[in-house]
Design a protein around this motif. Structure first.
Motif, PDB file in Angstrom:
ATOM      1  N   GLU A 158    -100.812 -42.146   0.517  1.00  0.00           N
ATOM      2  CA  GLU A 158    -100.904 -42.364   1.959  1.00  0.00           C
ATOM      3  C   GLU A 158    -102.250 -42.942   2.400  1.00  0.00           C
ATOM      4  O   GLU A 158    -102.395 -43.326   3.555  1.00  0.00           O
ATOM      5  CB  GLU A 158    -100.676 -41.038   2.696  1.00  0.00           C
ATOM      6  CG  GLU A 158     -99.303 -40.468   2.515  1.00  0.00           C
ATOM      7  CD  GLU A 158     -99.148 -39.091   3.128  1.00  0.00           C
ATOM      8  OE1 GLU A 158     -98.000 -38.700   3.365  1.00  0.00           O
ATOM      9  OE2 GLU A 158    -100.172 -38.396   3.349  1.00  0.00           O
ATOM     10  N   VAL A 159    -103.208 -43.001   1.504  1.00  0.00           N
ATOM     11  CA  VAL A 159    -104.521 -43.516   1.875  1.00  0.00           C
ATOM     12  C   VAL A 159    -104.512 -45.029   1.645  1.00  0.00           C
ATOM     13  O   VAL A 159    -104.856 -45.526   0.582  1.00  0.00           O
ATOM     14  CB  VAL A 159    -105.661 -42.811   1.102  1.00  0.00           C
ATOM     15  CG1 VAL A 159    -107.021 -43.327   1.561  1.00  0.00           C
ATOM     16  CG2 VAL A 159    -105.577 -41.302   1.284  1.00  0.00           C
ATOM     17  N   THR A 160    -104.065 -45.723   2.679  1.00  0.00           N
ATOM     18  CA  THR A 160    -103.977 -47.175   2.657  1.00  0.00           C
ATOM     19  C   THR A 160    -105.366 -47.776   2.880  1.00  0.00           C
ATOM     20  O   THR A 160    -106.334 -47.038   3.117  1.00  0.00           O
ATOM     21  CB  THR A 160    -103.036 -47.650   3.779  1.00  0.00           C
ATOM     22  OG1 THR A 160    -103.620 -47.243   5.036  1.00  0.00           O
ATOM     23  CG2 THR A 160    -101.638 -47.054   3.634  1.00  0.00           C
ATOM     24  N   LEU A 161    -105.450 -49.071   2.851  1.00  0.00           N
ATOM     25  CA  LEU A 161    -106.729 -49.708   3.154  1.00  0.00           C
ATOM     26  C   LEU A 161    -107.183 -49.373   4.575  1.00  0.00           C
ATOM     27  O   LEU A 161    -108.379 -49.189   4.823  1.00  0.00           O
ATOM     28  CB  LEU A 161    -106.636 -51.224   2.954  1.00  0.00           C
ATOM     29  CG  LEU A 161    -106.580 -51.695   1.496  1.00  0.00           C
ATOM     30  CD1 LEU A 161    -106.399 -53.206   1.428  1.00  0.00           C
ATOM     31  CD2 LEU A 161    -107.827 -51.265   0.728  1.00  0.00           C
ATOM     32  N   ALA A 162    -106.241 -49.282   5.505  1.00  0.00           N
ATOM     33  CA  ALA A 162    -106.589 -48.916   6.883  1.00  0.00           C
ATOM     34  C   ALA A 162    -107.172 -47.504   6.924  1.00  0.00           C
ATOM     35  O   ALA A 162    -108.153 -47.244   7.636  1.00  0.00           O
ATOM     36  CB  ALA A 162    -105.369 -49.026   7.788  1.00  0.00           C
TER      37      ALA A 162
END
Length: 172
Positions: A158-162
């Motif tokens: 869940e830790v996207t670039l955003a």
């Protein structure tokens, strides 16, 4: 087991900084570090290495040792991910820091603040600004994460670039 290792690190860290010549304390610290990193505490449970992966990019780009990058990234990661990690953060606050008073949000915020203060007490800056890393640096770190395929970190990816951007901005 992991919580007891954290408690021991919290106990030994200041002693090692204050008395670096104390062989027994340093040896115990190394033993705890070995126990933390030998894979045993992760056996059979989901693992989230997002903080480490972002930290590795800081090391690569800015030659900051890994312990220091963890001190920079972890408080921001906990802050940004506090809703997703709510139950684990409450457990961490209560079992590691003995924080039991206040609302759940206050308990979590206090644990994050204690974590940051602990790192700072050891002489480990917890802000990118301590290393003169600003917005351009955040962009460079995100570019590295993308180039290395680290665009969905954490045990649930869940830790996207955003999300990584939010973590780094929280660490400014």
């Amino acid at each position: 087991f992991a919580e007891s290792l954290l408690q021991i690190l919290i106990e030994l860290g200041p002693k090692v900084v204050t008395h670096p010549e104390d062989y027994e304390t340093r040896g115990n610290l190394m033993w705890v570090a070995t126990m933390a990193l030998n894979g045993l505490i992760g056996a059979g449970v989901p693992q989230d290495w997002a903080t480490h992966q972002i930290g590795h990019e800081l090391t690569t780009l800015y030659n900051i040792d890994h312990a220091r990058t963890l001190a920079i990234v972890l408080p921001g990661m906990l802050t940004v991910r506090k809703d997703a990690k709510r139950q684990k953060l409450l457990q961490y606050a209560k079992r590691v820091w003995d924080i039991t008073e206040g609302s759940d949000d206050e308990i979590i915020d206090a644990a994050i603040a204690k974590t940051r203060a602990f790192f700072e007490s050891l002489g480990l800056p917890t802000r990118l600004s301590a290393y003169d890393i600003g917005e351009d640096g955040i962009t460079a770190i995100l570019k590295q994460l993308e180039e290395h395929g680290m665009v969905a970190l954490g045990e649930r990816h869940e830790v996207t670039l955003a999300e990584s951007r939010k973590v780094l901005e929280a660490a400014r």
